[in-house]
Write a protein that holds these residues in place. Structure first.
Motif, PDB file in Angstrom:
ATOM      1  N   ARG A   1       0.978  -1.083   0.165  1.00 22.80           N
ATOM      2  CA  ARG A   1      -0.032  -0.015   0.410  1.00 22.80           C
ATOM      3  C   ARG A   1       0.582   1.135  -0.122  1.00 22.80           C
ATOM      4  N   VAL A   2       0.203   2.498  -0.496  1.00 25.49           N
ATOM      5  CA  VAL A   2       1.064   3.202  -1.022  1.00 25.49           C
ATOM      6  C   VAL A   2       0.716   4.297  -0.736  1.00 25.49           C
ATOM      7  N   VAL A   3       1.017   5.673  -0.357  1.00 26.25           N
ATOM      8  CA  VAL A   3       0.455   6.465   0.433  1.00 26.25           C
ATOM      9  C   VAL A   3       1.046   7.760  -0.483  1.00 26.25           C
ATOM     10  N   VAL A   4       0.033   8.905  -1.110  1.00 27.91           N
ATOM     11  CA  VAL A   4       1.197   9.426  -2.224  1.00 27.91           C
ATOM     12  C   VAL A   4       0.659  10.668  -1.551  1.00 27.91           C
ATOM     13  N   LEU A   5       1.211  11.817  -1.066  1.00 30.12           N
ATOM     14  CA  LEU A   5       1.037  13.543  -0.100  1.00 30.12           C
ATOM     15  C   LEU A   5       1.373  14.027  -1.439  1.00 30.12           C
TER      16      LEU A   5
ATOM     17  N   GLY B   1      -1.048   2.059   7.842  1.00 30.92           N
ATOM     18  CA  GLY B   1      -1.135   1.024   7.117  1.00 30.92           C
ATOM     19  C   GLY B   1      -0.538   0.904   5.703  1.00 30.92           C
ATOM     20  N   ALA B   2       0.212   2.002   4.995  1.00 32.38           N
ATOM     21  CA  ALA B   2       1.097   2.483   4.405  1.00 32.38           C
ATOM     22  C   ALA B   2       2.530   1.536   4.122  1.00 32.38           C
ATOM     23  N   ALA B   3       2.815   0.949   3.146  1.00 32.25           N
ATOM     24  CA  ALA B   3       4.165   0.376   3.507  1.00 32.25           C
ATOM     25  C   ALA B   3       5.025   1.424   2.640  1.00 32.25           C
ATOM     26  N   GLY B   4       5.072   2.688   1.796  1.00 33.31           N
ATOM     27  CA  GLY B   4       5.281   2.637   1.523  1.00 33.31           C
ATOM     28  C   GLY B   4       4.949   4.402   1.060  1.00 33.31           C
ATOM     29  N   VAL B   5       5.886   5.703   1.135  1.00 29.25           N
ATOM     30  CA  VAL B   5       4.996   6.836   0.945  1.00 29.25           C
ATOM     31  C   VAL B   5       6.139   7.582   0.169  1.00 29.25           C
ATOM     32  N   VAL B   6       4.906   8.222  -1.490  1.00 29.69           N
ATOM     33  CA  VAL B   6       5.663   9.574  -2.161  1.00 29.69           C
ATOM     34  C   VAL B   6       4.793  10.614  -1.674  1.00 29.69           C
ATOM     35  N   ASP B   7       6.086  11.141  -1.302  1.00 31.29           N
ATOM     36  CA  ASP B   7       6.254  12.270  -0.737  1.00 31.29           C
ATOM     37  C   ASP B   7       5.823  13.982  -2.021  1.00 31.29           C
TER      38      ASP B   7
ATOM     39  N   ASN C   1       4.410  20.246  -8.575  1.00 32.67           N
ATOM     40  CA  ASN C   1       4.519  19.120  -7.584  1.00 32.67           C
ATOM     41  C   ASN C   1       2.979  18.067  -7.278  1.00 32.67           C
ATOM     42  N   GLY C   2       2.659  17.869  -6.381  1.00 32.26           N
ATOM     43  CA  GLY C   2       0.841  18.326  -6.538  1.00 32.26           C
ATOM     44  C   GLY C   2       0.593  17.178  -7.717  1.00 32.26           C
ATOM     45  N   GLY C   3       0.751  17.554  -8.980  1.00 35.18           N
ATOM     46  CA  GLY C   3       0.540  16.946 -10.424  1.00 35.18           C
ATOM     47  C   GLY C   3       1.158  15.602 -10.783  1.00 35.18           C
ATOM     48  N   ASP C   4       2.838  16.378  -9.999  1.00 32.53           N
ATOM     49  CA  ASP C   4       2.950  14.805 -10.674  1.00 32.53           C
ATOM     50  C   ASP C   4       2.477  13.448  -9.660  1.00 32.53           C
ATOM     51  N   GLY C   5       2.494  14.565  -8.429  1.00 33.02           N
ATOM     52  CA  GLY C   5       1.680  12.873  -7.130  1.00 33.02           C
ATOM     53  C   GLY C   5       0.367  12.554  -7.914  1.00 33.02           C
ATOM     54  N   PHE C   6      -0.173  12.916  -8.360  1.00 33.29           N
ATOM     55  CA  PHE C   6      -1.315  12.370  -9.211  1.00 33.29           C
ATOM     56  C   PHE C   6      -1.329  11.437 -10.434  1.00 33.29           C
ATOM     57  N   VAL C   7      -0.221  11.792 -11.132  1.00 32.28           N
ATOM     58  CA  VAL C   7       0.047  11.013 -11.993  1.00 32.28           C
ATOM     59  C   VAL C   7       0.703  10.021 -11.286  1.00 32.28           C
ATOM     60  N   ALA C   8       1.412  10.384 -10.462  1.00 31.42           N
ATOM     61  CA  ALA C   8       2.133   8.595  -9.528  1.00 31.42           C
ATOM     62  C   ALA C   8       1.189   8.303  -9.570  1.00 31.42           C
ATOM     63  N   ALA C   9      -0.023   8.382  -8.937  1.00 31.33           N
ATOM     64  CA  ALA C   9      -0.663   7.772  -7.645  1.00 31.33           C
ATOM     65  C   ALA C   9      -1.917   7.000  -8.791  1.00 31.33           C
ATOM     66  N   ARG C  10      -1.924   7.537 -10.486  1.00 29.00           N
ATOM     67  CA  ARG C  10      -2.842   6.962 -11.247  1.00 29.00           C
ATOM     68  C   ARG C  10      -1.608   5.333 -12.129  1.00 29.00           C
ATOM     69  N   HIS C  11      -0.642   5.948 -12.539  1.00 27.03           N
ATOM     70  CA  HIS C  11       0.320   5.028 -12.550  1.00 27.03           C
ATOM     71  C   HIS C  11       0.142   3.243 -12.002  1.00 27.03           C
ATOM     72  N   LEU C  12       0.104   4.025 -10.830  1.00 24.01           N
ATOM     73  CA  LEU C  12       0.939   2.449  -9.567  1.00 24.01           C
ATOM     74  C   LEU C  12      -0.627   1.857  -9.482  1.00 24.01           C
ATOM     75  N   ALA C  13      -1.685   2.626  -9.268  1.00 22.01           N
ATOM     76  CA  ALA C  13      -3.037   2.231  -9.687  1.00 22.01           C
ATOM     77  C   ALA C  13      -3.031   1.247 -10.223  1.00 22.01           C
ATOM     78  N   ALA C  14      -2.832   1.796 -11.666  1.00 20.93           N
ATOM     79  CA  ALA C  14      -2.691   0.981 -12.869  1.00 20.93           C
ATOM     80  C   ALA C  14      -1.897  -0.636 -12.547  1.00 20.93           C
ATOM     81  N   ALA C  15      -0.392  -0.285 -12.274  1.00 22.58           N
ATOM     82  CA  ALA C  15       0.316  -1.480 -12.060  1.00 22.58           C
ATOM     83  C   ALA C  15      -0.589  -2.459 -11.043  1.00 22.58           C
ATOM     84  N   GLY C  16      -1.305  -2.447 -10.350  1.00 21.02           N
ATOM     85  CA  GLY C  16      -1.884  -3.366  -9.298  1.00 21.02           C
ATOM     86  C   GLY C  16      -1.773  -3.185  -7.581  1.00 21.02           C
ATOM     87  N   TRP C  17      -1.206  -2.356  -7.426  1.00 21.18           N
ATOM     88  CA  TRP C  17      -0.817  -1.596  -6.065  1.00 21.18           C
ATOM     89  C   TRP C  17      -1.712  -1.641  -5.546  1.00 21.18           C
TER      90      TRP C  17
END
Length: 490
Positions: free
Chosen positions: A47-51, A111-117, A57-73
């Motif tokens: 489980r990844v939490v994206v802040l 509950g996070a396993a890792g965080v994207v700041d 910078n937050g826009g980059d985070g939205f993109v990263a979250a979308r691709h991580l979710a698409a990868a099944g995370w």
């Protein structure tokens, strides 16, 4: 690739890329995808939490979250502020995020396993406060692995300083070019592994945004390194003069050995008569010339073949050291001023600066620097201002050594390991610079090259290093360096 861009310069590079037809939406997509790929390559699925913050910078985070979710995370996204307040490219990519958007708070980390700041980028202009500060403090205390986007939130990309609070990252993904804050402390310690991602910005935008700082690397000076020539001889390789002290004789001896290892054809130590037997007994390939009376150095300097002069290591904070420094500078030849030859001008900086008419390198640590150049600002700003004021190349020592030229050029040296924090290592650096100056390198090139060689010698030697090991390690480093340039014997 050694160019360093401040946040303001990076913003101009972005604008230049967009003016050339690279749209901001596409650049942000590439940046967020690079972040996601870096996470996928380094972490186990969890489980990844994206802040996300309210800007790009937050826009980059939205993109990263979308691709991580698409990868099944499993992904949770927390936003500072309201989605409706987002603008431009960030708003575009936020609209593409199909998952839940939580309000930013420390408890989103549960509950996070890792965080994207992706809260704040490199251009943060004020200290972090409120819920963002609370969340970053909780993140820092959590021990969770962190991927920082561009810089760890709170790190100033220009200076490396922390604005209020910052959580240490396991790795940081940045784009197009590094920033000074990635190399300057404490930012460097907080970034972890630095991943430089290509997001499609063309290199030719640097013609419109000329970088004023670079990361020190052989690519900057190797073409001008003074390799021995097949038709050369020792007199053609310069004659370095090291002015030794009467008590701390080891310092000048280290400088002299380093000058010889750096390639100076001849090296002489000018030593007080009382200490002459110590120098003469300890040094073999180095000549030792006694200074029999107060004005004896002027007689030594009358030999114009001694074309690079190092003063300061072990010299003592005395009126004689001041006289020796001024006499050396009066020759107009290349001079390296270190340690006591800097401290002795505390409160008399203008007297020293007025005496600098030829090539000169000053190598202060922070304490010595402050005695001549009081003031505040980032390390690069202070070094650049000091070089402009003094007319010398200023090498401001430290684990993030900054080298500044009077014309505004700056390099930041980042290859020095902690093992260099040992007595006498600075004396070796002084000798390396003097040896390279003797062979005709310019002060800026000589200082940058010497700093890199110094760090590389320490890195290749490894744990247990003492200053005496550095000159002996140089042949190994120089052999490796020569493979980069090929043999130069013409």
């Amino acid at each position: 690739m050694q160019a360093l861009l401040t946040p303001d310069e990076m913003a101009l590079a972005d604008q230049a890329a967009m003016a050339a037809g690279h749209d901001g939406v596409g650049l942000m997509e590439a940046a967020g995808l690079a972040v996601a790929r870096a996470v996928l390559a380094r972490w186990r699925r969890g489980r990844v939490v994206v802040l996300c913050g309210p800007g790009n910078n937050g826009g980059d985070g939205f993109v990263a979250a979308r691709h991580l979710a698409a990868a099944g995370w499993p992904v949770a996204l927390a936003l500072l502020g309201e989605r409706a307040a987002l603008r431009g490219d960030a708003a575009h990519h936020a609209a593409r995020w199909q998952g839940e958007t939580l309000p930013l708070a420390p408890d989103v980390l549960e509950g996070a396993a890792g965080v994207v700041d992706a809260l704040f980028g490199a251009g943060l202009s004020r200290d972090i406060e409120g819920v963002a500060r609370d969340t970053l403090e909780a993140l820092g205390a959590s021990g969770l692995p962190v991927c920082a986007v561009d810089v760890p939130s709170g790190v100033d990309g220009a200076s490396g300083q922390v604005r209020g609070v910052a959580a240490r990252a396991e790795f940081t993904v940045t784009f197009f070019r590094k920033k000074p804050g990635h190399l300057l402390l404490p930012g460097r310690q907080l970034c972890g592994e630095l991943v430089l991602a290509d997001i499609g910005i063309p290199d030719d935008v640097l013609a419109q945004v000329p970088p004023r700082a670079h990361e020190n690397d052989p690519a900057l000076w190797l073409a001008r390194f003074p390799w021995p020539r097949v038709d050369g001889h020792k007199y053609a390789r310069g004659h370095a003069l090291v002015v030794g002290g009467a008590v701390m004789t080891g310092a000048a001896r280290l400088s002299a050995m380093a000058a010889a290892r750096a390639g100076a054809g001849l090296v002489t130590v000018a030593a007080p008569m009382s200490a002459w037997p110590v120098y003469a007994t300890a040094l073999t390939g180095i000549m030792v010339q006694p200074l029999a009376h107060a004005g004896a150095l002027d007689e030594v300097l009358a030999d114009a073949r001694k074309n690079a002069i190092a003063i300061g290591p072990g010299a003592g904070v005395t009126a004689q050291t001041r006289r020796h420094a001024l006499s050396a500078l009066a020759t107009g030849r290349a001079v390296v001023l270190d340690a006591d030859a800097i401290t002795v001008f505390a409160g008399q900086g203008e007297r020293l600066f007025d005496a600098i008419h030829g090539p000169c390198v000053m190598t202060p640590h922070e304490g010595e620097f402050g005695r001549l150049f009081p003031g505040s600002g980032s390390k690069t700003e202070r070094a650049r201002a000091a070089a402009a004021r003094s007319g010398a190349v200023v090498l401001l020592k430290g684990p993030d050594t900054v080298i500044a030229a009077p014309d505004g050029r700056v390099v930041i040296n980042a290859n020095a390991p902690p093992d260099l924090a040992t007595g006498g290592s600075g004396d070796v650096l002084t000798g390396l610079i003097a040896g390279l100056l003797a062979q005709g390198m310019t002060p800026f090139d000589a200082a940058a090259c010497a700093a890199w060689l110094h760090g590389e010698a320490a890195r290749t030697f490894g744990p247990g290093l003492i200053a005496e090991d550095l000159p002996a390690q140089l042949p190994t480093v120089l052999r490796a360096l020569r493979t980069l340039s090929g043999p130069s014997v013409d």
